[in-house]
Design a protein around this motif. Structure first.
Motif, PDB file in Angstrom:
ATOM      1  N   CYS A   1      39.350  35.133  34.219  1.00 22.98           N
ATOM      2  CA  CYS A   1      39.078  33.849  33.581  1.00 22.98           C
ATOM      3  C   CYS A   1      40.109  32.796  33.979  1.00 22.98           C
ATOM      4  N   THR A   2      41.373  33.222  34.098  1.00 21.59           N
ATOM      5  CA  THR A   2      42.399  32.267  34.515  1.00 21.59           C
ATOM      6  C   THR A   2      42.119  31.742  35.920  1.00 21.59           C
ATOM      7  N   ASN A   3      41.676  32.594  36.811  1.00 22.28           N
ATOM      8  CA  ASN A   3      41.358  32.153  38.168  1.00 22.28           C
ATOM      9  C   ASN A   3      40.125  31.265  38.188  1.00 22.28           C
ATOM     10  N   LEU A   4      39.169  31.515  37.294  1.00 21.04           N
ATOM     11  CA  LEU A   4      38.017  30.612  37.202  1.00 21.04           C
ATOM     12  C   LEU A   4      38.458  29.230  36.742  1.00 21.04           C
TER      13      LEU A   4
ATOM     14  N   SER B   1      23.048  37.492  33.398  1.00 23.76           N
ATOM     15  CA  SER B   1      23.814  38.707  33.121  1.00 23.76           C
ATOM     16  C   SER B   1      24.484  38.514  31.769  1.00 23.76           C
ATOM     17  N   SER B   2      23.892  39.091  30.753  1.00 25.37           N
ATOM     18  CA  SER B   2      24.364  38.855  29.388  1.00 25.37           C
ATOM     19  C   SER B   2      25.737  39.451  29.144  1.00 25.37           C
ATOM     20  N   ARG B   3      25.993  40.649  29.670  1.00 28.38           N
ATOM     21  CA  ARG B   3      27.282  41.280  29.422  1.00 28.38           C
ATOM     22  C   ARG B   3      28.426  40.502  30.056  1.00 28.38           C
ATOM     23  N   LEU B   4      28.234  40.062  31.286  1.00 28.97           N
ATOM     24  CA  LEU B   4      29.273  39.272  31.933  1.00 28.97           C
ATOM     25  C   LEU B   4      29.449  37.929  31.229  1.00 28.97           C
ATOM     26  N   THR B   5      28.356  37.344  30.782  1.00 25.91           N
ATOM     27  CA  THR B   5      28.455  36.080  30.065  1.00 25.91           C
ATOM     28  C   THR B   5      29.261  36.250  28.781  1.00 25.91           C
ATOM     29  N   GLU B   6      29.031  37.358  28.088  1.00 25.92           N
ATOM     30  CA  GLU B   6      29.807  37.617  26.878  1.00 25.92           C
ATOM     31  C   GLU B   6      31.279  37.796  27.187  1.00 25.92           C
ATOM     32  N   THR B   7      31.585  38.456  28.293  1.00 22.35           N
ATOM     33  CA  THR B   7      32.978  38.697  28.659  1.00 22.35           C
ATOM     34  C   THR B   7      33.710  37.394  28.926  1.00 22.35           C
ATOM     35  N   ILE B   8      33.117  36.513  29.707  1.00 17.01           N
ATOM     36  CA  ILE B   8      33.816  35.270  30.022  1.00 17.01           C
ATOM     37  C   ILE B   8      33.750  34.294  28.856  1.00 17.01           C
ATOM     38  N   THR B   9      32.709  34.381  27.997  1.00 16.94           N
ATOM     39  CA  THR B   9      32.653  33.528  26.823  1.00 16.94           C
ATOM     40  C   THR B   9      33.802  33.838  25.880  1.00 16.94           C
ATOM     41  N   ALA B  10      34.121  35.126  25.763  1.00 16.03           N
ATOM     42  CA  ALA B  10      35.212  35.522  24.877  1.00 16.03           C
ATOM     43  C   ALA B  10      36.548  34.967  25.352  1.00 16.03           C
ATOM     44  N   CYS B  11      36.770  34.982  26.625  1.00  9.91           N
ATOM     45  CA  CYS B  11      38.068  34.477  27.114  1.00  9.91           C
ATOM     46  C   CYS B  11      38.078  32.964  27.238  1.00  9.91           C
ATOM     47  N   PHE B  12      36.892  32.318  27.332  1.00  2.70           N
ATOM     48  CA  PHE B  12      36.841  30.863  27.405  1.00  2.70           C
ATOM     49  C   PHE B  12      36.775  30.227  26.027  1.00  2.70           C
ATOM     50  N   SER B  13      36.731  31.044  24.998  1.00  5.22           N
ATOM     51  CA  SER B  13      36.610  30.484  23.651  1.00  5.22           C
ATOM     52  C   SER B  13      37.869  29.748  23.215  1.00  5.22           C
TER      53      SER B  13
END
Length: 1814
Positions: free
Chosen positions: A129-132, A92-104
């Motif tokens: 992301c904080t919960n992950l 899922s590219s869109r979800l990956t982009e979303t969490i990549t942005a917050c994990f950067s």
């Protein structure tokens, strides 16, 4: 020495355990590979699953002692939707982009000794992301105990603080360790969980864990490597499992499985760079809830512009609804609710302006606003109501929904408080009630989330209660108490106690219903403070001064607190001396209902009640339904941990014959929770006034004034307070009261005035009729969200797991109705005009109902959804289009409707389960997999069906033999398809039935594909696709059908209607045609001649056949060989079945119930297996016959009545034989069993002959009703059915006949029904159908007679031959009978009986008990001593010949006898008196002294009946009756009964009738006189000089007083004196009702006086003066006692030196005649207590008070200017306690030789003097 010390130190150091907490060294970066995934599905292999997977690389670096940095690199999120494990994950590219942005960016966390502290993240980091990150850091949370390798503790984690177990395996040789950790997620101190919509579901904290339907656990495995520098975690694995069992089945579970894997990849020497942005503290490791709370369990919605999205969604909802796509409209409606939760108030206002004036949009808008439950939506609704933008109906619909769905918080509670003061709300009483109750419910939900409930929230409710009390407003008191009860806060207890007289004496003046409401308000408080509520309710229950219904409500509340055994036994002990049988009966039945319960949450209470009822008298179980009861029906499944109970609380009032308060509730139990689903109550008060003759001025009559004066001579007597008619009802949903209504006269008049402007009801009727005539046209839509339940818990991965349910419903109706009436209504409208009008109605009505439910288990966030989704929908849709013409004058009704033109789905139920995956990348597209793989199995929606449809034309019924549409095995009308493969079991079946005459066919379609073949559980049966629907389809016919017509003609034109239809055209009836011609035409049209011709041929061909073969009974419904209503004749030959002897079956063990005995029945003796052929002669007036062996007609033994007592002890009830009343002959001898068998055979033959010799009523009577249902073709003759009804209402043998036939002459199919009353003891009926009514037949017989020695009724049903569909349906029902009998506590026995016959016998063993025996072909069900709700006027041993009088109306007379038995009877004969309540006692009346036998003690004071014994003869009495302005005297003179009316002698031979507003009739009856005055409440008074009988109307219950009692069923309080004091014996009771007279002017010389005795104090050994609590009869001054009788009297004692009375002789009260009447012994003035004068602040008006040692009295002052004492007399304030009981002599006869009397004065105009002496 030094060496030794060194050795010890080295040994200690070497033995110390290595620290196993992971250590991250400063200056290094640890690289870990991280993998995690979550899957949702069923545990069975080969089924679809859904889930997500997250992979990334972690870098951890230590920067200080406790601070560490975390860098997440290369995150990748993938979705899974398919069949595990064959299908791959999908990126899922869109979800990956979303969490990549917050994990950067870098995260920081505190870590010390293996425990994670605070977590820091960038401010703009999404909560997801904080919960992950929490899920990742949760893997390094370790608690090590150095001294133990196996231990348990409560450890903090992402799921909260839960019980954790550790096992450490240390491999010290290799410097490695393995740590295993497991958590029980159902055992947590502080669990991270969020529940929504579950405020009304009560958990059970004491229930075991096994009954919980959601269970979870997580296991961790750590690999450690340690050296001198510390411990390094090389890998970590976790596995979490959550399972939910919706039906609490061990194998029927859905599973969520989450796994994590952390493995060390590399250690770098360079640390992570410090973050450049400021990090914000995000709290601890505990999961944080945020965005998932707004996300509903519906398809994902990407929110960009809520305002525009709402506009577009609202338009789509309306468009889909108009197109009929209700499923899509329902889904869009839920999306609207989701969007309304995030929009602002200004955006809502702009949408309202846009759509408020558009009718299709308005209901959807308002319903979504209510369901949103946000602060802004709640505030918007308040503003619109305040601005009067909503009409009264919209406000009534939106307020309950808004208060139910609103989220309780400080903001919404502030808005809710403004509702309370809104002027527009206060103007409408119903809206005000809804708002206050809703506000209380909001407080309850809000305070359930907090430990302390702010007092300011409850203040508005407390203020309302205080204000209502100060104003004396009962309605507001009730409203305040109900709202406080909804809140359920212990802080309100003090306010509630102010309304209970037990705790606040000032509350004694409040109505009883306020006391009951106050007790009911404690119910919900008991959930928070059960001990306090238990204490209060127990005191209220024990308070005998309260009304019985208040105490019964307290009993209900007390048991809801789940009291322990000591409290329950204390209640039982109090019942042993309980004076109120109403309370005793209610409490006993409630205990008994709880004792049989099997609910785990009530086990302790059930056990306590089981013990308590053993302490009580069994007589409480024998009380009738005149007394209060608790009806309990319920069951609980231990296998599924679910159950439900239904209780009905019937609370009788002393003033009513039937329950005045009825409360019914349904409570459900599921797993470890309980929910009050619904509760409805109905209270009534003085409703009998509505059924009486109104506007009778009782207060203007002399009797009213006489009774007022009479009350002054009876110490302490007070009339009952007046009560206005009132009906009150309330409804509770989920334990919260949502509305209540009090309906009284004022409420009805206010409603009519608001509708018509006048309180007269006739204008309202005219207004309604005129409004209807204008036409009804419109479209009404009511959407609503029914429920939203959500349970959210975190997973170890860091995403939420949700179990949720959401449902919405839609009710819609489209109508176009036009009504034309002729002639038009006149200006001076009378309702009788409607009975002479002609109405034409044109209607097109399309009602529709839709229900949609979504249940989900999985991940539900604003970014993605993954899990299992269950959809269920119910749809009901129909169209009613017709034209009707009603001619009231001609008694004609004609309805025409178009035929089926297109296929219509009437109703459908569908469900499906899918594994779904949705994300923000493609909101509109989703991945959806059916849980079952399809493979070769076709879709159920595409599966073809070829149904073989059957015609239902009348002429085809015989050919098709009515093929079954329900039972299995009949494939003529159904098509079945079965497929079984790896894709599941596919089952489809269609049942169709054609109605060619009407041009349509109805089809039932059943289709399913589920996984039940894997595991046979309810969950697996639901997994898949299910569909059930009923479809109406058009049928192609040779000629087009124009319309379907139903015409009903009653009266004299019924015959002409049938003739007109047969002649294919309307034709006026020839009035001059003779009746014979019409009769012949009807017989020819209906084919009646063929019916009776065939019947006559069959009757003439019958011959007596002696059957010698034995027929085996194998099928209870099979076989057409039996002759109608003569099965008993053949049953004698069926003595054995399948080669068995009759005695073999008798050796079977009886199936007896141990827990629900209703009577006593002993085991039957074993049969020897041989037939008894005794021919000994036995004669008796009443015979008992029982069967031996298999209980066949030819094997009966009969014995005389003298042997009955012995046989009853040995024979079970099912072996007794029913003896019809018309066959009983007391002088007839029974020679032997064969003779008796032949009489039964003859009886059955008589029945057969009576039914076969059917007389056609049409030969002598015209039909009274004709109905024709036909399909009218354009060019073809009509086809259809016609029905004709004949009645013969002759007094001795009434009869009714119904004939149904085809209107086409070619068909010979007919249906014939015949019912008649043969004689006063027998009713026969038959139903025949088929060709000339000869194919099938069912006969019934109802007869009265004797069963053993008891009067009984027998219902017999015989079916010589029935169609297969009837036979199969009956077999299906028959299969449930044994189980139903077991549950109900009936006994049963497997034995063969006559085939094709069922017999039910009910024998009346007492007026309130009966025995029941149900005999079926292969089963007998029976029970004894079943309690009857109403008394039947019969008794054991009553011969059937004495049952109601001859004539055909015996069955209607039975009903009248029951009603008559409910009425109260009081009789006096010699010294025996029987009261209204049935209490008998002996009392010898003193001569010449009138006694109050019975009088009206209500505020109306309608009548008075006095009685005295004549001095001349102890057997003769005289009575005096006061009615209205009549004074009636009946007495005996010279051996003849004399009658005087108002002092004038009247003839006893001519009936006397009054001319007043209320009727009165005096007439001669038998040897005496009878008086009937039903308008006064006196049904009948009979007097013959020796016997007096009084019968009052049932609506006088609880309103009488006197020697005959109060007619309130309280037998324990029967000896109630005028003051309310209970007399110690019958003599004291009777003497208390003697009317005192002037001893000089009257013949009665007896007066009441308080007596004084001296007694030695038993404790202090001092002399004491004791004063009687009640006065005792004494002869007047100057007279001496000629005869005395001892009576028991209670005494109040005081020390001998104290004043005997506190009233001074000089006081004005002492000079008053009333004080002289009291015969108070006065003391010297110096010993008198001061007399207090009470001000207006205590009593109004003011009063003068004085005291006696035994009583406190006060005289109210007269309101006149001279301030003289009122003649209302002293009112008892408080009766002193009894210190002793002693027997004293009471005078019954006086000798007055020395009596000094002044000159006689003329009597006053209203003096209650006795009747003239004869």
């Amino acid at each position: 020495m030094k060496g030794l010390i060194l050795a010890l130190v080295l040994a200690l150091v070497g033995g110390q355990k290595q620290d196993l907490e992971p250590v991250f060294h400063t200056g290094k970066t640890y690289l870990y590979g991280y993998k995690s995934f979550i899957l949702h599905g069923l545990p069975s292999r080969g089924l679809a699953m859904a889930g997500v997977r997250l992979t990334c690389t972690l870098e951890i670096s230590r920067v200080s002692h406790s601070d560490h940095l975390l860098q997440i690199r290369s995150p990748k999120l993938e979705e899974y939707n398919g069949f595990w494990p064959t299908d791959p994950f999908t990126p899922s590219s869109r979800l990956t982009e979303t969490i990549t942005a917050c994990f950067s960016q870098v995260f920081k966390f505190e870590y010390t000794e293996g425990r994670v502290g605070s977590i820091f993240a960038p401010e703009d980091c999404p909560i997801l992301c904080t919960n992950l990150v929490r899920g990742i850091l949760n893997m390094v949370q370790i608690t090590i105990k150095k001294s133990q390798n196996v231990y348990g503790l409560q450890e903090a984690g992402i799921e909260g603080i839960c019980q954790t177990g550790y096992i450490i395996q240390d491999d010290s040789k290799n410097n490695r360790a393995t740590i295993s950790k497991s958590k029980d997620l159902t055992d947590c101190q502080e669990k991270a969980v969020k529940n929504m919509g579950m405020a009304y579901i009560r958990p059970c904290p004491t229930c075991p864990l096994k009954v919980r339907n959601i269970k979870g656990t997580v296991m961790f495995t750590y690999k450690m490597k340690y050296d001198d520098s510390g411990t390094l975690m090389t890998s970590a694995r976790s596995e979490q499992v959550y399972q939910i069992s919706p039906f609490n089945e061990p194998d029927g579970v859905a599973v969520m499985e989450a796994r994590q894997e952390l493995s060390l990849v590399h250690i770098k020497r360079t640390p992570i760079s410090a973050p450049k942005t400021r990090l914000q503290n995000q709290g601890s490791l505990r999961y944080h809830f945020s965005g998932e709370l707004l996300q509903m369990p519906i398809p994902l919605v990407r929110i960009k512009n809520p305002d525009l999205q709402l506009t577009e969604t609202l338009r789509q909802v309306v468009q889909n609804n108009e197109k009929g796509d209700t499923k899509e409209a329902s889904a869009k409606f839920l999306q609207m609710v989701r969007l309304f939760r995030i929009v602002t108030l200004d955006q809502i206002e702009s949408l309202w302006v846009r759509f408020a004036n558009d009718p299709p949009y308005r209901p959807w808008f308002l319903s979504a606003i209510c369901a949103a439950g946000a602060t802004d939506t709640f505030r918007f609704l308040k503003q619109k109501i305040h601005d009067e933008k909503l009409n009264i109906w919209e406000t009534s619909a939106t307020l309950p929904l808004a208060f139910h769905f609103v989220t309780p918080n400080k903001q919404t509670l502030e808005v809710a408080s403004t509702f309370l003061t809104c002027p527009q709300i206060r103007k409408a009483p119903m809206h005000r009630v809804i708002v206050y109750l809703g506000y209380g419910s909001m407080i309850n939900k809000y305070c359930a989330q907090t430990s302390l409930c702010p007092n300011e929230l409850l203040q508005p409710l407390h203020d309302l209660a205080a204000e209502a009390t100060s104003k004396g407003d009962a309605k507001d008191m009730s409203l305040a108490l109900k709202a406080i009860g909804n809140a359920g806060e212990p802080a309100s207890i003090k306010r509630i106690l102010k309304f209970l007289p037990t705790f606040s004496p000032a509350a004694a003046s409040l109505p009883n219903r306020i006391h009951a409401d106050a007790v009911m308000a404690l119910r919900k408080i008991s959930r928070k403070d059960p001990a306090k509520v238990r204490e209060i309710s127990l005191q209220v229950f024990m308070d005998n001064t309260l009304a019985p219904n208040v105490r019964m409500v307290a009993c209900v509340v007390l048991f809801e607190t789940k009291p322990a055994l000591p409290t329950v036994t204390a209640m039982a002990s109090s019942l042993l001396t309980e004076p109120s049988l109403q309370v005793a009966s209610f409490t006993y039945s409630h205990m008994k209902a709880l004792a049989v319960g099997r609910i785990p949450q009530l086990y302790n209470l059930s056990a306590a009640c089981n013990i308590a009822i053993k302490l009580l008298s069994p007589r409480l179980d024998r009380l009738s339904y005149r007394y209060s009861k608790v009806i309990h029906v319920g069951d609980y499944s231990s296998e599924y941990q679910a159950g439900a109970i239904w209780r009905v609380y019937l609370m009788n009032s002393p003033s009513t014959m039937f329950p005045s308060d009825i409360i019914t509730k349904i409570r459900g139990y599921y797993a470890n929770t309980a929910t009050d689903i619904i509760e409805v109550a109905l209270r009534s008060q003085s409703l009998t006034k509505l059924f009486r003759k109104q506007n009778i001025p009782f207060a203007e009559y002399d009797t009213y004034k006489t009774l007022k004066e009479l009350g002054k001579t009876l110490l302490g007597w007070k009339e009952l307070p007046s009560e206005d008619p009132l009906v009150s009802t309330y409804i509770k949903v989920l334990g919260q009261e949502i509305a209540f209504v009090d309906i009284d006269k004022d409420a009805i008049q206010q409603t009519m005035t608001s509708l018509t402007g006048s309180s007269n009801w006739q204008p309202m009727v005219k207004k309604v009729v005129e409004e209807v005539q204008r036409g009804i046209s419109g479209r009404w839509t009511l959407p609503a969200m029914v429920a939203e339940l959500r349970h959210i818990v975190p997973t170890v991965v860091g995403v939420p797991l949700e179990f949720s349910l959401c449902s919405a419903t839609l009710a819609q109706a489209e109508a176009n109705v036009n009504i034309q009436m002729s002639p038009p209504l006149s200006d001076n409208f009378r309702p009788s005009e409607l009975l002479e009008a002609n109405m034409d109605i044109h209607a097109d009505i399309k009602p529709k109902a839709y229900f949609h439910m979504i249940a989900m288990m999985g991940i539900n966030t604003q970014y993605f959804q993954s899990g299992l989704e269950f959809h269920a929908e119910f749809n009901a849709n129909t169209t009613m289009k017709f034209d009707a013409r009603i001619n009231m004058k001609e008694k004609n009704l004609k309805i025409e409707s178009p035929p089926c033109r297109q296929e219509v789905e009437l109703t459908a139920v569908r469900s499906e389960v899918h594994a779904i995956s949705r994300n923000m990348e493609k909101v509109d597209s989703k991945k959806k997999s059916q849980l079952l793989p399809r493979e070769e199995v076709p879709s159920i929606s595409d599966q073809p069906f070829q149904s073989s449809e059957r015609s239902l034309r009348p002429d085809s019924w015989k050919q098709s033999n009515i093929p079954s549409v329900i039972s299995k095995g009949y494939q003529q009308g159904s098509e079945e398809a079965h497929h079984h493969s790896v894709g599941g079991r596919f089952h489809a079946r269609i049942f169709c039935r054609k109605f060619e005459s009407l041009g349509c066919s109805a089809c039932l379609s059943l289709k399913s594909r589920n996984s039940a073949f894997l595991r046979n559980t309810y969950l697996h049966k639901l997994v898949g696709e299910l569909e059930a629907k009923i479809v109406l389809k058009p049928v192609h016919t040779d000629a087009d059908i124009d319309k379907i017509q139903l015409e009903i003609q009653a009266g004299s034109k019924a015959a002409s209607k049938i003739i007109d239809v047969a002649s294919s055209g309307p034709k006026e009836e020839d009035e001059t045609s003779p009746f014979k011609d019409i009769q012949a035409k009807l017989k020819k049209i209906l084919g009646i001649e063929n019916v009776f011709k065939v019947a006559n041929k069959t009757r003439h061909r019958k011959r007596r056949v002696h059957r010698t073969d034995n027929t085996a009974v194998t099928d209870l419904w099979a076989g057409p060989s039996a002759t109608p209503l003569s099965s008993s004749s053949s049953s004698s030959t069926d003595s054995s079945a399948d080669g068995k002897e009759p005695g073999d079956e008798h050796k079977k063990d009886e199936i007896r119930q141990s827990g629900k005995k209703r009577g006593s029945s002993s085991k039957s003796s074993s049969s020897s297996g041989k037939r008894s052929s005794s021919s000994s002669v036995r004669s008796a007036s009443s015979k008992i016959c029982s069967s031996s062996g298999e209980e066949h007609a030819g094997d009966r033994h009969c014995s005389g009545e003298s042997e009955y007592s012995n046989q009853q002890a040995n024979l079970p009830v099912y072996q007794f034989w029913f003896k019809p009343a018309d066959e009983q002959d007391p002088g007839k001898k029974v020679l032997n069993s064969s003779t008796n068998s032949s009489s039964s055979l003859a009886s059955d033959k008589d029945i057969s002959r009576a039914m076969s010799q059917t007389k056609f009523l049409g030969d002598s009577k015209p039909p009274v009703l004709a109905a024709v249902l036909r399909a009218i073709h354009r060019d073809e003759p009509s086809v259809g059915l016609q029905l004709v009804l004949y009645t013969d209402a002759q007094p001795m043998r009434p009869r009714i006949q119904v004939f149904v036939s085809s209107i086409t002459g070619s068909s010979r199919w007919k249906l014939c029904a015949d019912a008649s009353i043969i004689n006063s003891h027998k009713v026969l009926g038959s139903l025949k159908w088929g060709t000339d009514c000869q194919d099938y037949r069912i006969d019934t017989q109802i007869a009265t007679g004797q069963f053993a020695a008891y009067p009984a009724m027998q219902l017999k049903l015989k079916w010589p031959k029935v169609p297969s569909v009837v036979r199969t349906t009956a077999e299906w029902f028959y299969s449930f009978l044994p189980g139903a009998a077991y549950v109900l506590g009936y006994s049963q026995r497997q034995q063969h009986g006559p085939p094709h016959q069922a017999t039910l016998v009910m024998a009346l063993t007492s007026p309130r008990t009966c025995d029941v025996v149900l005999k079926l072909p292969e089963l007998t069900i029976y029970d004894r001593a079943i309690r009857l709700p109403l008394p039947f006027p019969s008794s054991p041993g009553t011969p059937s010949s004495t049952l109601p009088s001859p004539g055909w109306n015996v069955f209607s007379q039975a009903t009248l006898s029951i009603i008559e038995n409910l009425k109260a009877h009081c009789s006096v004969f010699q010294n025996m008196i029987r009261t209204f309540n049935g209490v008998e006692f002996n009392y010898s009346m003193p001569a010449n002294c009138y006694h109050v036998l019975v009088q009206d003690c209500s505020s109306e004071l309608k009548f008075l009946v006095m009685m005295k014994r004549l001095e001349e003869s102890a057997d003769l009495t005289a009575i005096n009756i006061r009615l209205a302005s009549h004074e009636v005297d009946m007495y005996v003179s010279n051996g003849l009964i004399q009658l005087k009316i108002n002092g004038v002698q009247a003839s006893t031979d001519v009936p006397y009738t009054s001319n007043s507003d209320a009727s009165m009739l005096i007439s001669r009856e038998n040897k005496g006189l009878s008086l009937k005055a039903p308008d006064y409440g006196i049904d009948k008074i009979y007097y013959d000089g020796h016997r007096l009988e009084v019968q009052v109307a049932f609506w006088m219950a609880g309103k009488t007083c006197g020697i005959c009692g109060k007619y309130d069923a309280e037998k324990e309080r029967e000896y109630q004196m005028p003051s309310g004091y209970l007399a110690k014996d019958a003599v004291s009771f009777g003497q208390s009702w003697i009317i005192s007279e002037d001893p000089c002017a009257g013949a009665c010389k007896l007066q009441r006086k308080f007596v004084e005795i001296e007694k030695l104090d038993a404790f202090e050994k001092k002399a004491a003066k004791c004063f009687s609590v009640e006065p005792v009869l004494r002869c007047a001054e100057g007279c001496s006692a000629a005869r005395t009788v001892p009576v028991s009297v209670g005494f109040h004692c005081v020390p001998a030196g104290e004043c005997s009375a506190s009233l001074c002789p000089a006081h004005p009260c002492a000079q008053h005649p009333r004080a002289q009447h009291l015969h108070v012994q006065y003391s010297p003035v110096s010993d008198c207590d001061p007399v207090s004068r009470r001000g207006a602040d205590h009593l109004a008006p003011s009063a003068l008070e004085y005291k006696t040692p035994s009583h406190d009295f006060f005289f109210p002052l007269s309101p006149h200017a001279d301030s003289t004492l009122s003649l209302d007399g002293p009112i008892r304030r408080q009766q002193k306690a009894e210190d002793a009981v002693s027997a004293v002599p009471a005078h019954t006869s006086c000798s007055c030789g020395r009596q000094r009397c002044p000159s006689p004065a003329p009597p006053g105009p209203h003096a209650p003097g006795p009747a003239p002496r004869p």
